[in-house]
Design a protein around this motif. Structure first.
Motif, mmCIF file in Angstrom:
data_model
loop_
_atom_site.group_PDB
_atom_site.id
_atom_site.type_symbol
_atom_site.label_atom_id
_atom_site.label_comp_id
_atom_site.label_asym_id
_atom_site.label_seq_id
_atom_site.Cartn_x
_atom_site.Cartn_y
_atom_site.Cartn_z
ATOM 1 N N GLU A 129 0.832 -1.212 0.000
ATOM 2 C CA GLU A 129 0.000 0.000 0.000
ATOM 3 C C GLU A 129 0.861 1.254 0.000
ATOM 4 O OE1 GLU A 129 -2.581 -0.401 3.373
ATOM 5 O OE2 GLU A 129 -3.796 -1.951 2.415
ATOM 6 N N ASN A 130 1.919 1.253 0.798
ATOM 7 C CA ASN A 130 2.817 2.412 0.837
ATOM 8 C C ASN A 130 3.502 2.625 -0.502
ATOM 9 O OD1 ASN A 130 2.179 2.930 3.505
ATOM 10 N ND2 ASN A 130 3.961 1.860 4.332
ATOM 11 N N ALA A 131 3.901 1.542 -1.148
ATOM 12 C CA ALA A 131 4.545 1.669 -2.453
ATOM 13 C C ALA A 131 3.573 2.243 -3.483
ATOM 14 C CB ALA A 131 5.068 0.302 -2.907
ATOM 15 N N VAL A 163 0.989 4.231 -2.852
ATOM 16 C CA VAL A 163 0.806 5.647 -2.531
ATOM 17 C C VAL A 163 2.016 6.449 -2.987
ATOM 18 C CG1 VAL A 163 0.646 7.291 -0.614
ATOM 19 C CG2 VAL A 163 -0.814 5.265 -0.640
ATOM 20 N N ASN A 164 3.202 5.916 -2.769
ATOM 21 C CA ASN A 164 4.419 6.616 -3.196
ATOM 22 C C ASN A 164 4.468 6.764 -4.716
ATOM 23 O OD1 ASN A 164 5.253 6.897 -0.570
ATOM 24 N ND2 ASN A 164 6.633 5.143 -0.597
ATOM 25 N N ALA A 165 4.046 5.728 -5.431
ATOM 26 C CA ALA A 165 4.036 5.808 -6.895
ATOM 27 C C ALA A 165 3.027 6.849 -7.369
ATOM 28 C CB ALA A 165 3.721 4.437 -7.489
ATOM 29 N N ALA A 166 1.869 6.887 -6.725
ATOM 30 C CA ALA A 166 0.865 7.888 -7.099
ATOM 31 C C ALA A 166 1.376 9.292 -6.812
ATOM 32 C CB ALA A 166 -0.438 7.621 -6.342
ATOM 33 N N ASN A 167 2.040 9.459 -5.695
ATOM 34 C CA ASN A 167 2.603 10.772 -5.365
ATOM 35 C C ASN A 167 3.680 11.177 -6.366
ATOM 36 O OD1 ASN A 167 0.962 11.138 -3.144
ATOM 37 N ND2 ASN A 167 2.467 10.386 -1.671
ATOM 38 N N ALA A 168 4.503 10.231 -6.763
ATOM 39 C CA ALA A 168 5.555 10.538 -7.734
ATOM 40 C C ALA A 168 4.948 10.937 -9.075
ATOM 41 C CB ALA A 168 6.476 9.337 -7.896
ATOM 42 N N ALA A 169 3.882 10.236 -9.481
ATOM 43 C CA ALA A 169 3.221 10.582 -10.745
ATOM 44 C C ALA A 169 2.586 11.972 -10.651
ATOM 45 C CB ALA A 169 2.161 9.538 -11.083
ATOM 46 N N GLU A 170 1.971 12.282 -9.531
ATOM 47 C CA GLU A 170 1.371 13.607 -9.356
ATOM 48 C C GLU A 170 2.439 14.688 -9.341
ATOM 49 O OE1 GLU A 170 -1.784 15.982 -6.462
ATOM 50 O OE2 GLU A 170 -1.126 13.965 -5.914
ATOM 51 N N ASN A 171 3.562 14.404 -8.696
ATOM 52 C CA ASN A 171 4.663 15.372 -8.680
ATOM 53 C C ASN A 171 5.195 15.629 -10.080
ATOM 54 O OD1 ASN A 171 4.447 15.634 -5.918
ATOM 55 N ND2 ASN A 171 6.140 14.223 -5.459
ATOM 56 N N ALA A 172 5.318 14.570 -10.872
ATOM 57 C CA ALA A 172 5.803 14.741 -12.249
ATOM 58 C C ALA A 172 4.808 15.553 -13.063
ATOM 59 C CB ALA A 172 6.029 13.371 -12.880
ATOM 60 N N SER A 173 3.522 15.284 -12.862
ATOM 61 C CA SER A 173 2.496 16.047 -13.584
ATOM 62 C C SER A 173 2.525 17.515 -13.184
ATOM 63 C CB SER A 173 1.122 15.441 -13.280
ATOM 64 O OG SER A 173 0.104 16.213 -13.847
ATOM 65 N N ASN A 174 2.674 17.763 -11.892
ATOM 66 C CA ASN A 174 2.754 19.151 -11.422
ATOM 67 C C ASN A 174 3.991 19.864 -11.962
ATOM 68 O OD1 ASN A 174 0.395 18.918 -9.977
ATOM 69 N ND2 ASN A 174 1.424 18.476 -8.029
ATOM 70 N N ALA A 175 5.092 19.156 -12.023
ATOM 71 C CA ALA A 175 6.329 19.753 -12.550
ATOM 72 C C ALA A 175 6.160 20.100 -14.022
ATOM 73 C CB ALA A 175 7.502 18.793 -12.345
ATOM 74 N N ALA A 176 5.500 19.206 -14.762
ATOM 75 C CA ALA A 176 5.266 19.497 -16.188
ATOM 76 C C ALA A 176 4.325 20.681 -16.340
ATOM 77 C CB ALA A 176 4.688 18.257 -16.876
ATOM 78 N N ALA A 177 3.294 20.751 -15.529
ATOM 79 C CA ALA A 177 2.355 21.881 -15.614
ATOM 80 C C ALA A 177 3.071 23.176 -15.246
ATOM 81 C CB ALA A 177 1.164 21.628 -14.686
ATOM 82 N N ASN A 178 3.906 23.127 -14.233
ATOM 83 C CA ASN A 178 4.648 24.330 -13.840
ATOM 84 C C ASN A 178 5.615 24.783 -14.935
ATOM 85 O OD1 ASN A 178 3.347 24.449 -11.391
ATOM 86 N ND2 ASN A 178 4.969 23.384 -10.265
ATOM 87 N N ALA A 179 6.267 23.803 -15.558
ATOM 88 C CA ALA A 179 7.204 24.138 -16.626
ATOM 89 C C ALA A 179 6.461 24.788 -17.797
ATOM 90 C CB ALA A 179 7.949 22.904 -17.086
ATOM 91 N N THR A 180 5.298 24.279 -18.117
ATOM 92 C CA THR A 180 4.499 24.840 -19.212
ATOM 93 C C THR A 180 4.050 26.257 -18.852
ATOM 94 O OG1 THR A 180 3.723 22.636 -19.816
ATOM 95 C CG2 THR A 180 2.423 24.483 -20.603
ATOM 96 N N ALA A 181 3.586 26.423 -17.624
ATOM 97 C CA ALA A 181 3.113 27.757 -17.204
ATOM 98 C C ALA A 181 4.243 28.759 -17.185
ATOM 99 C CB ALA A 181 2.462 27.656 -15.826
ATOM 100 N N ASN A 182 5.422 28.328 -16.772
ATOM 101 C CA ASN A 182 6.562 29.250 -16.712
ATOM 102 C C ASN A 182 7.099 29.575 -18.095
ATOM 103 O OD1 ASN A 182 6.450 29.378 -13.942
ATOM 104 N ND2 ASN A 182 7.931 27.738 -13.630
ATOM 105 N N ALA A 183 6.911 28.698 -19.066
ATOM 106 C CA ALA A 183 7.408 28.947 -20.422
ATOM 107 C C ALA A 183 6.569 29.977 -21.141
ATOM 108 C CB ALA A 183 7.406 27.626 -21.205
ATOM 109 N N MET A 184 5.340 30.177 -20.696
ATOM 110 C CA MET A 184 4.479 31.136 -21.399
ATOM 111 C C MET A 184 4.748 32.521 -20.998
ATOM 112 S SD MET A 184 0.870 29.203 -21.465
ATOM 113 C CE MET A 184 0.642 27.758 -22.387
#
Length: 75
Positions: free
Chosen positions: A50-52, A54-75
């Motif tokens: 279960e912990n693994a 949750v950790n995988a879901a958190n890592a995927a969300e972090n990657a998605s947030n990083a991509a969204a931030n990178a896109t927002a900062n590029a504009m």
């Protein structure tokens, strides 16, 4: 004299049976402990899975947030 010999034999037999039943109790306790340990190991494995997840879901969300931030900062 024969009563003391008979009493000694009864006492020796009683002690022998008591010793044997003690081993049976120890074996039963060891078996119960082994079952409890197996149950605990299964619970620990489930918690780790279960912990693994949750950790995988958190890592995927972090990657998605990083991509969204990178896109927002590029504009």
């Amino acid at each position: 004299m024969t009563k003391s010999i008979a009493l000694s034999l009864v006492l020796a037999a009683s002690l022998g049976l008591a010793a044997c039943s003690g081993n049976a109790d120890n074996a039963a306790n060891a078996s119960a402990n082994a079952a409890e340990n197996a149950s605990n190991a299964a619970d620990n494995a489930m918690n780790a899975a279960e912990n693994a997840a949750v950790n995988a879901a958190n890592a995927a969300e972090n990657a998605s947030n990083a991509a969204a931030n990178a896109t927002a900062n590029a504009m």
